[in-house]
Design an enzyme around this catalytic site. Structure first.
Site, PDB file in Angstrom:
ATOM      1  N   LYS A  35     -39.688  82.718  50.967  1.00  0.00           N
ATOM      2  CA  LYS A  35     -40.255  81.479  51.540  1.00  0.00           C
ATOM      3  C   LYS A  35     -40.130  81.519  53.066  1.00  0.00           C
ATOM      4  O   LYS A  35     -39.398  82.351  53.612  1.00  0.00           O
ATOM      5  CB  LYS A  35     -39.513  80.284  50.955  1.00  0.00           C
ATOM      6  CG  LYS A  35     -38.022  80.315  51.272  1.00  0.00           C
ATOM      7  CD  LYS A  35     -37.240  79.298  50.475  1.00  0.00           C
ATOM      8  CE  LYS A  35     -35.760  79.436  50.810  1.00  0.00           C
ATOM      9  NZ  LYS A  35     -34.916  78.509  50.070  1.00  0.00           N
ATOM     10  N   TYR A 255     -33.029  75.550  85.093  1.00  0.00           N
ATOM     11  CA  TYR A 255     -33.260  74.098  85.064  1.00  0.00           C
ATOM     12  C   TYR A 255     -31.942  73.335  85.134  1.00  0.00           C
ATOM     13  O   TYR A 255     -31.001  73.627  84.385  1.00  0.00           O
ATOM     14  CB  TYR A 255     -34.000  73.704  83.781  1.00  0.00           C
ATOM     15  CG  TYR A 255     -35.465  74.048  83.796  1.00  0.00           C
ATOM     16  CD1 TYR A 255     -36.329  73.480  84.724  1.00  0.00           C
ATOM     17  CD2 TYR A 255     -35.982  74.948  82.873  1.00  0.00           C
ATOM     18  CE1 TYR A 255     -37.673  73.799  84.726  1.00  0.00           C
ATOM     19  CE2 TYR A 255     -37.338  75.270  82.862  1.00  0.00           C
ATOM     20  CZ  TYR A 255     -38.168  74.690  83.798  1.00  0.00           C
ATOM     21  OH  TYR A 255     -39.495  74.996  83.810  1.00  0.00           O
TER      22      TYR A 255
END
Ligand SMILES: *Cc1c(COP(=O)(O)O)cnc(C)c1O
Length: 361
Positions: A35, A255
């Site tokens: 999956k 940042y």
């Protein structure tokens, strides 16, 4: 054009880990859980590499369709079943076994009547995880109604919540509930064990085991890495150095200037960021493998880039490839630093990152 960031997938490692599952559960059949695009590795290619599995476990019908379109004929099972009658019809058409975990799903199958005659059905029991499954007291009734629909034996399925934990009590309790249900319906196919169950709970193996994470060489828990559990990492995620600079004491990086140089420092910028699935939550110090050693993350993860402190690495050059996780640096170790699990890191690698397959030759 690719930036040189890529996930190399080792088909041999997948096959070797599957053989490891067989060693642990020699008397069980294996549903390989592929999956979520095979935990980020690529579902169709992974199914090919794991052709020795007895079947594949999936979460969505689209996954089943893609495998059938690629010519894969193994038994399939849809772990959470279908959501409406249309989907139930599709699952039947694709030859994909379905799970019933609540009343609506059974009603939908009953409405389809004779169409369900040759369909493989599994009844999911809530043995204590309280996520999916019918209550133990309702099992006999569900099982009889499902057996009236399909000519094939209706199996029993459940899922462990804590099979990787030191405290055995929750798993023992789940097993006891499961066994009580089993006694009510007689000898039918049973399936319980995920990777943690396969590794730690041999009495849970039964007819079908359902390994996921261990096939990819990462750890289901136990406070150990996949390698420490004898598994081989299937994915190695690499990215090139695209910039290098020297900065003075007190200069800040990235940042918000989260990281500050405490000494004259050399900073390398790599072409991978949260847009590629590398988690933005990664703190300063999260390890990256470069030129034979661990180097620490320095500054916040950007969308397309990260910065690492390479002051202690002798000869870094533009174009050198760093490993974010893989053969040298366990995805489990990286995940522990970030406060998550290898499962999440692997499944989050985005479609922007090309998968390069290394085959058996
Ligand atoms: C994903 C999944 C598995 C595989 O679990 P791992 O911990 O990756 O081995 C097994 N069973 C069910 C129901 C699942 O959803």
């Amino acid at each position: 054009m690719s930036r040189g960031t890529c996930a190399t997938i080792d088909a041999r490692a997948l096959a070797t880990n599957l053989a490891k599952v067989r060693e642990h559960a020699p008397n069980s059949r294996i549903w390989a859980a592929i999956k979520a695009d095979a935990y980020g590795h690529g579902a169709v290619e992974t199914a090919r590499a794991l052709h020795a599995a007895d079947g594949f476990a999936l979460a969505t019908l689209d996954e089943a369709q893609a495998l059938r379109d690629a010519g894969i004929q193994h038994p399939l099972i849809l772990l959470e079943g279908t959501v409406d009658a249309d989907q139930a019809r599709q699952a039947i058409a694709l030859g994909c076994a379905t799970v019933v975990h609540q009343a609506e799903q059974l009603a939908q199958l009953e409405a389809l009547g004779p169409l369900v005659r040759d369909q493989s059905l599994w009844l999911k029991i809530d043995t204590g995880m309280h996520r999916l499954g019918v209550a133990p007291e309702a099992v006999a009734d569900y099982w009889q109604r499902m057996s009236a629909l399909s000519a094939l034996p209706v199996g029993l399925l459940s899922h462990f919540a804590a099979a990787d934990e030191a405290d055995a009590a929750p798993t023992e309790s789940q097993l006891a509930v499961f066994e009580r249900c089993e006694r009510q319906v007689g000898s039918v196919p049973c399936s319980l064990a995920n990777s943690a169950g396969i590794l730690a709970w041999p009495n849970s193996h039964r007819d079908w085991v359902r390994p996921g994470i261990m096939l990819y060489g990462a750890s289901p828990g136990f406070g150990k890495t996949g390698q420490q559990l004898g598994l081989q990492p299937a994915m190695t995620l690499t990215s090139p150095v695209i910039a290098l600079r020297d900065i003075a004491v007190g200069e800040r990086v990235g940042y918000g200037g989260r990281w500050t140089a405490q000494r004259p420092s050399r900073i390398a910028t790599l072409a991978i960021g949260y847009g590629d699935g590398y988690p933005r939550q990664a703190p300063d110090g999260t390890p990256v493998w470069l030129n034979g050693q661990r180097v620490p993350m320095a500054g916040k993860v950007s969308m397309d880039m990260i910065t690492v402190d390479v002051t202690d690495v002798p000869m870094v050059q533009i174009g050198d490839h760093a490993e974010l996780w893989g053969n040298h640096l366990s995805v489990d170790e990286v995940a522990a630093n970030i406060g998550t699990v290898g499962y999440e890191l692997l499944t989050r690698v985005s479609s922007r990152v090309p998968r390069h397959w290394r085959h058996l030759d």
